[in-house]
Scaffold this active site. Structure first.
Site, mmCIF file in Angstrom:
data_model
loop_
_atom_site.group_PDB
_atom_site.id
_atom_site.type_symbol
_atom_site.label_atom_id
_atom_site.label_comp_id
_atom_site.label_asym_id
_atom_site.label_seq_id
_atom_site.Cartn_x
_atom_site.Cartn_y
_atom_site.Cartn_z
ATOM 1 N N GLU A 45 11.899 5.424 4.663
ATOM 2 C CA GLU A 45 10.848 4.601 4.062
ATOM 3 C C GLU A 45 11.151 4.341 2.585
ATOM 4 O OE1 GLU A 45 7.240 6.270 2.596
ATOM 5 O OE2 GLU A 45 7.653 8.245 3.444
ATOM 6 N N LYS A 84 1.242 17.233 3.162
ATOM 7 C CA LYS A 84 0.890 17.902 1.904
ATOM 8 C C LYS A 84 -0.533 18.422 1.929
ATOM 9 C CE LYS A 84 3.701 16.239 -1.799
ATOM 10 N NZ LYS A 84 4.299 14.936 -1.781
HETATM 11 N N1 PSU Z 1 2.983 12.027 1.345
HETATM 12 C C1 PSU Z 1 3.980 12.568 0.637
HETATM 13 N N2 PSU Z 1 4.862 11.748 0.013
HETATM 14 C C2 PSU Z 1 4.743 10.383 0.080
HETATM 15 C C3 PSU Z 1 3.692 9.833 0.854
HETATM 16 C C4 PSU Z 1 2.832 10.692 1.465
HETATM 17 O O1 PSU Z 1 4.086 13.775 0.572
HETATM 18 O O2 PSU Z 1 5.558 9.675 -0.533
HETATM 19 C C5 PSU Z 1 3.580 8.329 0.998
HETATM 20 C C6 PSU Z 1 4.203 7.885 2.342
HETATM 21 O O3 PSU Z 1 4.795 6.624 2.165
HETATM 22 C C7 PSU Z 1 2.961 7.746 3.227
HETATM 23 C C8 PSU Z 1 1.959 7.208 2.244
HETATM 24 O O4 PSU Z 1 3.149 6.878 4.318
HETATM 25 O O5 PSU Z 1 2.208 7.935 1.035
HETATM 26 C C9 PSU Z 1 0.537 7.398 2.727
HETATM 27 O O6 PSU Z 1 -0.320 6.711 1.898
HETATM 28 P P1 PSU Z 1 -1.867 6.567 2.317
HETATM 29 O O7 PSU Z 1 -2.425 7.953 2.211
HETATM 30 O O8 PSU Z 1 -2.434 5.618 1.303
HETATM 31 O O9 PSU Z 1 -1.881 6.014 3.706
#
Ligand code: PSU
Ligand code: MN
Length: 309
Positions: A25, A159
């Site tokens: 990604e 996380k």
């Molecule tokens: N969690 C991490 N590192 C990240 C992300 C999440 O530990 O870089 C990023 C990933 O791209 C994930 C996105 O798909 O954040 C999720 O964002 P949201 O919670 O807005 O859906």
């Protein structure tokens, strides 16, 4: 092949010949880590995947549609991150239409990887159900993508900025298999375990590959989460992470951060609050996941060649 896809010759050839490919990604690069460490990390991931005999395909959106196999100047721009939007599944049409450069989240990368015919994707952590979701409704689109897109994602669990029990409940409700790789509990990103039990465990890449082949044959069209604990030498003390997460969450509330800004805000604050220690751990676990992703992609390609469905 969908005409909106723009594949590098290397990725195109590998897919046509049934050779192993691993998707990566770009939100992790653009919004997940600071420059220039993020660029070094992306380059290291690409090297690790090649070392294991697979072809890396960093995915983003922009210029020529959906970019599969980002390198050179485009990778540099994503890493610098200026004017690079965070693209989740619902944003793909608008960004392809406008031709603006965007970094894809886990959800958007899964959708694009599937369009391109890539079965395995490696990342750091996935999005999930946020703490307090019972009032905010903040649940990452990543989870919904797992419910409908047959791509296997290698992550170090999720996380602790998230509510991990609710995240696992959501995946269960959506029919998504969660595989503990060499573990019986769900890993918590910086920590090897959340103590939340998993029912499914695999101990080598071939075992994962055969499960993916069965999923193909069943055709339910769901993703798979492969939860790979951070290597022990890079794991961080749970108390330190939990304290930093609480502070980061308080700051997010104080600043009125909402919507898609929440996760990047929390990730950036964690790096500051742990004095950069979380960044080193983050880089180590992403590399570890890229290696396992490549090993699974190699095992999967071998199984397909041997006539698995
Ligand atoms: N969690 C991490 N590192 C990240 C992300 C999440 O530990 O870089 C990023 C990933 O791209 C994930 C996105 O798909 O954040 C999720 O964002 P949201 O919670 O807005 O859906
Ligand atoms: Mn959200």
């Amino acid at each position: 092949m969908n005409p909106l896809l723009s594949l590098t010759p290397e990725v195109r050839a590998a897919l046509e010949e049934g050779r192993p490919v691993v998707a990566l990604e770009s939100t992790l690069i653009a919004q997940g880590m600071p420059y220039p460490q993020n660029l070094e990390m992306a380059q290291r991931l690409v090297r690790v995947i090649r070392e294991e005999g697979a072809v890396p395909a960093i995915i983003a959106v922009g210029y020529a549609g959906i970019l599969v196999g980002l390198d050179g100047e485009n990778l540099q721009r994503i890493a610098e991150g200026r004017d690079v939007a965070k693209i989740s599944s619902r944003d793909i049409p608008a960004f392809v239409a406008s031709g603006r450069l965007g970094a894809t989240t886990v959800a958007a990368t899964m959708a694009c990887a599937h369009l391109a015919g890539i079965r395995v994707f490696a990342t750091g952590g996935i999005g999930g159900v946020h703490r307090g979701a019972e009032t905010t409704f903040d649940i990452s689109a990543d989870l919904e993508e797992f419910a409908r897109t047959p791509v296997a994602v290698v992550s170090a669990g999720a996380k602790a900025i998230l509510d991990l029990p609710k995240t696992l409940e959501y995946l269960e409700a959506k029919g998504v298999p969660v595989i503990g790789y060499g573990t019986d509990t769900f890993p918590a990103f910086f920590c090897r375990s959340s103590d939340l039990p998993l029912e499914l465990r695999c101990d080598d890449p071939d075992e994962v590959a055969s499960l993916l082949c069965v999923q193909d044959e069943l055709g339910f069209g769901r993703g798979t989460l492969i939860a790979n604990p951070i290597p022990a030498e890079h794991a961080m003390p749970e108390a330190e992470i939990e304290a930093a997460v609480r502070d980061a969450l308080d700051e997010a509330t104080g600043h009125g951060v909402t919507g898609k800004a929440v996760t990047p805000f929390l990730l950036a604050r964690l790096v500051k609050l742990t004095a950069g220690r979380s960044l080193a751990a983050n880089m180590a676990l992403v590399e570890h996941n890229a290696r396992l992703g490549a090993q699974i992609a190699v095992a999967y390609a071998r199984a397909k060649r041997a006539g698995s469905p």
